[in-house]
Design a protein around this motif. Structure first.
Motif, PDB file in Angstrom:
ATOM      1  N   VAL A   1       0.844  -1.196   0.000  1.00  0.00           N
ATOM      2  CA  VAL A   1       0.000   0.000   0.000  1.00  0.00           C
ATOM      3  C   VAL A   1       0.878   1.244   0.000  1.00  0.00           C
ATOM      4  CG1 VAL A   1      -1.644   1.348   1.357  1.00  0.00           C
ATOM      5  CG2 VAL A   1      -1.982  -1.102   1.070  1.00  0.00           C
ATOM      6  N   ILE A   2       1.892   1.244   0.845  1.00  0.00           N
ATOM      7  CA  ILE A   2       2.769   2.409   0.922  1.00  0.00           C
ATOM      8  C   ILE A   2       3.437   2.673  -0.430  1.00  0.00           C
ATOM      9  CG2 ILE A   2       4.892   3.320   1.951  1.00  0.00           C
ATOM     10  CD1 ILE A   2       4.138   2.082   4.514  1.00  0.00           C
ATOM     11  N   PHE A   3       3.981   1.599  -1.025  1.00  0.00           N
ATOM     12  CA  PHE A   3       4.663   1.795  -2.302  1.00  0.00           C
ATOM     13  C   PHE A   3       3.702   2.256  -3.393  1.00  0.00           C
ATOM     14  CE2 PHE A   3       8.335  -0.152  -0.410  1.00  0.00           C
ATOM     15  CZ  PHE A   3       9.362   0.485  -1.078  1.00  0.00           C
ATOM     16  N   LEU A   4       2.485   1.686  -3.390  1.00  0.00           N
ATOM     17  CA  LEU A   4       1.512   2.120  -4.397  1.00  0.00           C
ATOM     18  C   LEU A   4       1.228   3.603  -4.240  1.00  0.00           C
ATOM     19  CD1 LEU A   4      -0.980  -0.893  -4.464  1.00  0.00           C
ATOM     20  CD2 LEU A   4       0.715  -0.216  -6.194  1.00  0.00           C
ATOM     21  N   VAL A   5       1.097   4.026  -2.997  1.00  0.00           N
ATOM     22  CA  VAL A   5       0.789   5.436  -2.768  1.00  0.00           C
ATOM     23  C   VAL A   5       1.945   6.321  -3.197  1.00  0.00           C
ATOM     24  CG1 VAL A   5       0.332   7.185  -0.998  1.00  0.00           C
ATOM     25  CG2 VAL A   5      -0.860   4.982  -0.928  1.00  0.00           C
ATOM     26  N   VAL A   6       3.174   5.986  -2.739  1.00  0.00           N
ATOM     27  CA  VAL A   6       4.274   6.895  -3.051  1.00  0.00           C
ATOM     28  C   VAL A   6       4.627   6.875  -4.533  1.00  0.00           C
ATOM     29  CG1 VAL A   6       5.285   6.940  -0.750  1.00  0.00           C
ATOM     30  CG2 VAL A   6       6.036   5.227  -2.376  1.00  0.00           C
ATOM     31  N   VAL A   7       4.432   5.745  -5.178  1.00  0.00           N
ATOM     32  CA  VAL A   7       4.800   5.691  -6.593  1.00  0.00           C
ATOM     33  C   VAL A   7       3.712   6.273  -7.481  1.00  0.00           C
ATOM     34  CG1 VAL A   7       5.300   4.159  -8.537  1.00  0.00           C
ATOM     35  CG2 VAL A   7       6.366   3.749  -6.313  1.00  0.00           C
ATOM     36  N   PHE A   8       2.468   5.836  -7.243  1.00  0.00           N
ATOM     37  CA  PHE A   8       1.414   6.249  -8.179  1.00  0.00           C
ATOM     38  C   PHE A   8       0.706   7.531  -7.787  1.00  0.00           C
ATOM     39  CE2 PHE A   8       1.939   1.737  -9.108  1.00  0.00           C
ATOM     40  CZ  PHE A   8       2.195   1.841 -10.473  1.00  0.00           C
ATOM     41  N   VAL A   9       0.643   7.823  -6.491  1.00  0.00           N
ATOM     42  CA  VAL A   9      -0.034   9.049  -6.085  1.00  0.00           C
ATOM     43  C   VAL A   9       0.966  10.188  -5.957  1.00  0.00           C
ATOM     44  CG1 VAL A   9      -1.517  10.134  -4.357  1.00  0.00           C
ATOM     45  CG2 VAL A   9      -1.801   7.698  -4.895  1.00  0.00           C
ATOM     46  N   LEU A  10       2.090   9.906  -5.279  1.00  0.00           N
ATOM     47  CA  LEU A  10       3.043  10.988  -5.036  1.00  0.00           C
ATOM     48  C   LEU A  10       4.137  11.051  -6.103  1.00  0.00           C
ATOM     49  CD1 LEU A  10       3.310  10.495  -1.176  1.00  0.00           C
ATOM     50  CD2 LEU A  10       1.807  12.030  -2.443  1.00  0.00           C
TER      51      LEU A  10
END
Ligand SMILES: Nc1ncnc2c1ncn2[C@@H]1O[C@H](COP(=O)(O)OP(=O)(O)O)[C@@H](O)[C@H]1O
Ligand SMILES: [Mg+2]
Lengths: 321, 267
Positions: free
Chosen positions: B124-133
């Motif tokens: 979840v963290i990686f998805l957020v930092v890669v795709f959202v941020l």
């Protein structure tokens, strides 16, 4: 089916933290036959749980050994486990947040059952213990009686020939206890060998083929309920004495020689007579009171406690006021 | 495999039954990721980080890998003893031991759920930092997963020791505490090991997470293959050869001690 040979368990450290060893099971020898319901009867701390857990391979004995279904508990623990269904005492042995059925599914899978057999066995045992309606409620919502029954249901999942049930009716209301005893009878009718423990004499008498009386780790009597009847039905007569008459020792000696009197304990001003035959002894006691000119304030009878029974069996060597 | 399934299912059902807690944990994970994003942005503004060059010089990636990996350190150290304690509290441990499933399997299956959970929140963290941020990563997924698995196995040796000790003492043990704390401080989770004074650097070399972190950062940030992180892999294998047998021995010892004391079910 179960052979126990000279089994002893000394815990290295007492629970009270004083660190001295405790002998919980003391040189027990016992053979339980196939298809028998055998009850270990004893008060708290007698060593019942320890003995059952040794047979379940959960506790290592200090010396001696036992076989269950022909397998040695020390050298073949895996086979022993495969032969038994164990229902631990106490109520906390399930996952509170899972339903009864989910719990059984989990434990059944660990026992090596796979669907669809697993689900078939689960519905069979739920049905057998009358738990189908509650099966999909979370365990934390179960009553004590339901928890015990689920414990027995779990023990039955693998259809084992031997059942070890530690205090199956403890802390359960009388009606549920009766139900559980009925279930135990059904299990016997299926040809299973059942070893159970209790501190309830009545219960032991009602469901057992044989009873073993355990006191401080020692098995002090093993017999059928019929043969233990006298002992189990013993009664205590308490005399509050006002005046001991002319020859107190002779009076007490006379009491001791009445047939049906197991023991007489002297105290001042009271006297206790442990008897195995209520009516006859009471009238004899009254006769002797008159004959020896003893004056009593009151005579009361009490049902025996397990302790009284131990006193009878051990010949009253234990000191007592 | 069916057994593994029922363990995971048990973890999942129990987790769902604490719905609120689950949602809050997920939210916390998002907030944590955002926090790193802004912190890295603040620190990285107009700066170069020569020590991070081997990992593509990306401060945010460096920090996020450091912290998420620490949750795997926690899983490796605490899953076994946590499983044992949990079962003791439920009163189910003795019953598990009565089943025909060996204890080490039970431990692995119980840890499996914790491991999956850590993987889930890390993803979840990686998805957020890669795709959202919009953080840049260049990942060799196979190699990264291999390193992750190897380091979890390696650190599980400590987990086994801890479980063995806890079965006897019934309380937290100093070994895992020291290992966990030292790893957080010295293994390069939040800053490069090169900044440490020499003698602490020697300690760091003895800690599996030090090697795991170097290899993970390279495989995740600059798409290194296993060949490029060969020396870290070898170090991890060597440490595993040490920690795992010791862990097993200590664990066996604790288990048999508890069976002799009759204190298996106590906590
Ligand atoms: N793990 C243990 N460590 C030390 N003493 C124990 C332990 N378990 C039981 N005992 C002691 O052994 C005796 C028998 O206990 P137990 O087998 O639980 O009896 P019961 O089930 O008949 O109540 C008691 O004196 C108890 O305090
Ligand atoms: Mg008991």
């Amino acid at each position: 089916m179960i052979r126990i040979h000279d089994l002893t368990k000394a815990y290295p450290k007492a629970r009270d933290g004083r660190g001295s060893p405790v002998t919980a099971v003391d040189r027990v020898c016992l053979t339980i036959d196939r298809g028998e319901v055998f009850t270990l009867l004893g008060p708290n701390g007698a060593g019942k749980t320890t003995l059952v857990k040794i047979l379940s391979t959960l506790i290592l004995p200090t010396s001696g050994t036992a076989t269950v279904n022909g397998h040695d508990i020390l050298t073949q623990p895996t086979r022993v486990r495969a032969s038994i269904g164990f229902s631990p005492g106490g109520e906390r042995s399930f996952y509170f947040r899972l339903t009864g059925r989910q719990n059984l599914e989990f434990f059944g899978a660990l026992q090596g059952l796979r669907p669809p057999l697993l689900h078939q066995r689960i519905s069979e045992v739920l049905d057998q213990l009358g738990l189908e309606e509650e099966a999909d409620k979370r365990f934390m919502k179960y009553s004590s009686g339901m928890r015990r029954r689920l414990g027995i249901a779990r023990a039955l999942l693998t259809d084992p020939p031997v059942l070890l049930l530690d205090e199956p009716t403890a802390s359960v209301d009388p009606a549920s206890a009766r139900h559980i005893r009925e279930h135990i009878r059904e299990l016997k009718a299926q040809g299973r060998t059942i070893l159970l423990t209790t501190h309830n004499m009545d219960e032991a008498e009602r469901i057992s083929d044989r009873i073993g009386i355990l006191n401080k780790g020692r098995l002090i009597a093993v017999d059928t309920p019929a043969n233990l009847r006298g002992i189990l039905h013993q009664c205590r007569l308490r005399l509050a004495v006002r005046n001991w008459g002319e020859d107190p020792p002779r009076f007490i000696g006379a009491l001791r020689s009445i047939s049906g009197v197991a023991a007489v304990y002297e105290g001042n001003p009271s006297l206790e007579v442990i008897m195995t035959q209520k009516e006859f002894v009471t009238s004899e006691v009254v006769r002797l009171i008159v004959e020896h000119g003893v004056e009593v304030e009151s005579i009361t009878t009490c049902e025996p406690s397990l302790e009284d029974i131990f006193l009878t069996l051990t010949g009253g060597e234990t000191s007592r006021v | 495999m069916y057994k593994a399934y029922v363990f995971v299912k048990r973890g999942f059902v129990s987790m769902l039954s604490y719905r609120m807690a689950f949602v809050l944990t997920l939210l916390g994970t998002f907030v944590g990721a955002a926090q790193f994003y802004f912190m890295a942005k603040f620190l990285g503004e107009g700066h170069e980080f020569p020590l991070l060059a081997p990992y593509g010089g990306n401060l945010m990636g460096y920090l996020i890998i450091g912290t998420t990996f620490m949750s795997f350190v926690g899983v490796s150290l605490n899953s076994f003893q946590g499983a044992i304690r949990g079962e003791q509290q439920m009163g189910t441990l003795e019953f598990l031991l009565m089943s025909d499933t060996p204890l080490h399997q039970i431990l692995i299956y119980s840890a499996l759920w914790n491991f999956l959970y850590a993987c889930l929140s890390t993803s979840v963290i990686f998805l957020v930092v890669v795709f959202v941020l919009g953080m840049d990563i260049n990942v060799n997924l196979g190699a990264a997963l291999f390193i992750l698995l190897l380091s979890v196995v390696c650190m599980s040796g400590f987990g086994l020791m801890s479980a063995g000790i806890i079965m006897v003492t019934k309380q937290g043990d100093p070994i895992t505490w020291a290992f966990g704390t030292l790893s957080g401080l010295l293994s390069g989770a939040m800053f490069p090991v090169e900044l440490l004074p020499p003698f602490l650097r020697t300690v760091a070399v003895a800690l599996p997470p030090t090697h795991a972190l170097i290899a993970l950062r390279k495989t995740i940030m600059v798409r290194a293959g296993l060949g490029e992180v060969r020396s870290q892999v070898l170090a991890l294998l060597a440490l595993t050869a040490l920690t795992l047998p010791i862990g097993l021995v200590v664990f066996r010892w604790g288990f048999n001690r508890a069976r002799t004391d009759g204190s298996l079910a106590e906590y």
